[in-house]
Design a protein around this motif. Sequence first.
Motif, mmCIF file in Angstrom:
data_model
loop_
_atom_site.group_PDB
_atom_site.id
_atom_site.type_symbol
_atom_site.label_atom_id
_atom_site.label_comp_id
_atom_site.label_asym_id
_atom_site.label_seq_id
_atom_site.Cartn_x
_atom_site.Cartn_y
_atom_site.Cartn_z
ATOM 1 N N UNK A 1 38.942 21.857 47.297
ATOM 2 C CA UNK A 1 39.645 22.154 46.043
ATOM 3 C C UNK A 1 40.706 23.217 46.290
ATOM 4 N N UNK A 2 41.866 23.050 45.691
ATOM 5 C CA UNK A 2 42.953 24.012 45.834
ATOM 6 C C UNK A 2 43.013 24.916 44.611
ATOM 7 N N UNK A 3 43.004 26.184 44.874
ATOM 8 C CA UNK A 3 43.166 27.185 43.822
ATOM 9 C C UNK A 3 44.490 27.897 44.025
ATOM 10 N N UNK A 4 44.794 28.862 43.188
ATOM 11 C CA UNK A 4 45.999 29.670 43.333
ATOM 12 C C UNK A 4 45.629 31.135 43.486
ATOM 13 N N UNK A 5 46.407 31.834 44.332
ATOM 14 C CA UNK A 5 46.199 33.274 44.424
ATOM 15 C C UNK A 5 46.962 33.976 43.303
ATOM 16 N N UNK A 6 46.887 35.285 43.276
ATOM 17 C CA UNK A 6 47.496 36.057 42.186
ATOM 18 C C UNK A 6 49.013 35.926 42.149
ATOM 19 N N UNK A 7 49.623 35.494 43.251
ATOM 20 C CA UNK A 7 51.070 35.301 43.289
ATOM 21 C C UNK A 7 51.476 33.846 43.061
ATOM 22 N N UNK A 8 50.502 33.011 42.656
ATOM 23 C CA UNK A 8 50.805 31.630 42.314
ATOM 24 C C UNK A 8 50.873 30.682 43.484
ATOM 25 N N UNK A 9 50.429 31.126 44.667
ATOM 26 C CA UNK A 9 50.430 30.266 45.852
ATOM 27 C C UNK A 9 49.123 29.476 45.925
ATOM 28 N N UNK A 10 49.176 28.182 46.194
ATOM 29 C CA UNK A 10 47.940 27.418 46.378
ATOM 30 C C UNK A 10 47.160 27.954 47.584
ATOM 31 N N UNK A 11 45.858 28.057 47.441
ATOM 32 C CA UNK A 11 45.000 28.471 48.552
ATOM 33 C C UNK A 11 43.855 27.476 48.679
ATOM 34 N N UNK A 12 43.539 27.125 49.898
ATOM 35 C CA UNK A 12 42.547 26.084 50.161
ATOM 36 C C UNK A 12 41.161 26.699 50.261
ATOM 37 N N UNK A 13 40.475 26.749 49.133
ATOM 38 C CA UNK A 13 39.076 27.183 49.074
ATOM 39 C C UNK A 13 38.430 26.552 47.857
ATOM 40 N N UNK A 14 37.184 26.207 47.996
ATOM 41 C CA UNK A 14 36.443 25.646 46.865
ATOM 42 C C UNK A 14 35.730 26.715 46.075
ATOM 43 N N UNK A 15 35.777 27.952 46.558
ATOM 44 C CA UNK A 15 35.002 29.022 45.943
ATOM 45 C C UNK A 15 35.873 29.927 45.073
ATOM 46 N N UNK A 16 35.544 29.982 43.788
ATOM 47 C CA UNK A 16 36.257 30.899 42.892
ATOM 48 C C UNK A 16 35.984 32.337 43.289
ATOM 49 N N UNK A 17 34.765 32.617 43.759
ATOM 50 C CA UNK A 17 34.430 33.982 44.178
ATOM 51 C C UNK A 17 35.244 34.374 45.409
ATOM 52 N N UNK A 18 35.421 33.454 46.343
ATOM 53 C CA UNK A 18 36.231 33.748 47.526
ATOM 54 C C UNK A 18 37.668 34.055 47.131
ATOM 55 N N UNK A 19 38.212 33.273 46.202
ATOM 56 C CA UNK A 19 39.579 33.512 45.738
ATOM 57 C C UNK A 19 39.704 34.875 45.059
ATOM 58 N N UNK A 20 38.686 35.248 44.277
ATOM 59 C CA UNK A 20 38.721 36.551 43.592
ATOM 60 C C UNK A 20 38.688 37.704 44.594
ATOM 61 N N UNK A 21 37.814 37.602 45.586
ATOM 62 C CA UNK A 21 37.757 38.649 46.613
ATOM 63 C C UNK A 21 39.078 38.721 47.379
ATOM 64 N N UNK A 22 39.656 37.573 47.653
ATOM 65 C CA UNK A 22 40.933 37.525 48.366
ATOM 66 C C UNK A 22 42.011 38.255 47.563
ATOM 67 N N UNK A 23 42.103 37.963 46.285
ATOM 68 C CA UNK A 23 43.115 38.610 45.439
ATOM 69 C C UNK A 23 42.905 40.116 45.366
ATOM 70 N N UNK A 24 41.659 40.530 45.260
ATOM 71 C CA UNK A 24 41.394 41.979 45.221
ATOM 72 C C UNK A 24 41.772 42.624 46.554
ATOM 73 N N UNK A 25 41.489 41.924 47.636
ATOM 74 C CA UNK A 25 41.855 42.444 48.948
ATOM 75 C C UNK A 25 43.358 42.576 49.114
ATOM 76 N N UNK A 26 44.090 41.542 48.661
ATOM 77 C CA UNK A 26 45.553 41.590 48.748
ATOM 78 C C UNK A 26 46.094 42.762 47.941
ATOM 79 N N UNK A 27 45.557 42.961 46.747
ATOM 80 C CA UNK A 27 46.037 44.069 45.908
ATOM 81 C C UNK A 27 45.776 45.410 46.589
ATOM 82 N N UNK A 28 44.576 45.597 47.133
ATOM 83 C CA UNK A 28 44.263 46.851 47.820
ATOM 84 C C UNK A 28 45.148 47.040 49.044
ATOM 85 N N UNK A 29 45.363 45.962 49.787
ATOM 86 C CA UNK A 29 46.178 46.061 51.001
ATOM 87 C C UNK A 29 47.612 46.432 50.666
#
Length: 426
Positions: free
Chosen positions: A1-29
């Motif tokens: 399943x393709x989701x979107x990151x906080x900047x509107x880019x499609x990301x290839x993960x089926x996990x909503x939790x993984x996408x959320x952690x990714x977005x938080x990581x990007x913001x912190x970075x």
Amino acid sequence: MTRQDAYGNPITTESAAAADHYDRGVRLFLAGQFGAATEFEQAIEQDPGFALGHAALARARMMSADMPGAKAAIAQAAELAPQADQRERQHIEAMNLLLSGQPKAARQAVLAHVRDYPRDALVAQLCTNIFGLIGFSGEVGREAELLAYTSALLPHYGEDWWMMSMHALSLCETGQVDASLRLMEQSLALNPDNANGSHFKAHALYEAGDTAAGRAYLADWMRGYDDRAVLHGHLSWHQALWALHDGDKAEMWALVDRSIGPGAAKGLPINVLTDTAAILYRAELAGITVDPARWTAISDFAARFFPETGQSFADMHAALAHAMAGQGDRLAHIAETAKGFAGDMVRPIARAWGAIARQDWTAALSELAQVMATNERLGGSRAQRDLIELAYVNVLVRLGLTEEAHRSLQTRRPVLFPAPPIHDLG
């Protein structure tokens, strides 16, 4: 399943939790805050097959000076890349080029990538900032190129605190200080925790010559900043620099011993080296006695973390540390072998530091004169390259060329002219 990151880019993960952690990581970075690596690790725990999560972890580990961990993470990302889309594969390739020690190829990959995917922030940031692939290109005109780069990206980001702060720095480093400060304030209003924004505001206040405002601002902002975060030591350097300019020696040394020097700072080795060597020499220029043990400590640190040349900005400061510590063999190694993006400039600077250490002012002037016209090639900000400007002025003073020293400072760094931080300049 393709989701979107906080900047509107499609990301290839089926996990909503993984996408959320990714977005938080990007913001912190992007904010220069501590904890991004943990968020990316948690994203991978939620979805081990999330290729972009591994690539982001590689970048975060790199900025935590964990190069073995970074290389392991990017290798995993590359293995998973065939399952990702075109943008993600290009994203991973750009990171892979960077981590495999191919900065020129990485820079070209980033420039090509952002033309198609301008909002891929983790790739875009590789060429932003004075420590990015443009900033460390070793080319004349790198500041103008950085401004052109962020100018082209800015319209794609709208009211985005991160890109605003990146563009504000580009404005600052090209002399547009008032415009930089206005945009930085907008950025910080959107995210007051943006350490990059606070850092760049400090640069703008330095370029404006507003020491009192700078000291007050950082003293307040730093209270809540984790000392494990990447910019903690460097922001402390800004504080120490202003303390030095204010004649507050006690605060300057307290910051060096608490947050800047070897054994105190928890940031990247390049920042520990460059910030420590710079503040020690600028203290000497201001007429402050520096314990020789401090020079020995930073020379030993440089020899440990930068035993071979190749990172020109670090090499320039390592040469200074070795010269002032009386480590002739280490200094000679840099002067004879300097390579990297500005190795041709490091060699005369290394020889100049040696001449300065032995008070051979005529030789020092001859060597420094070779690099003054294009010292931006060495990397670093205007504030950091003041080390070279002030060393040059000091050499002129020691040769009795006081009028020329004043003229050099007034024409090249007028912000420092009203109160030159050099002993005996008058």
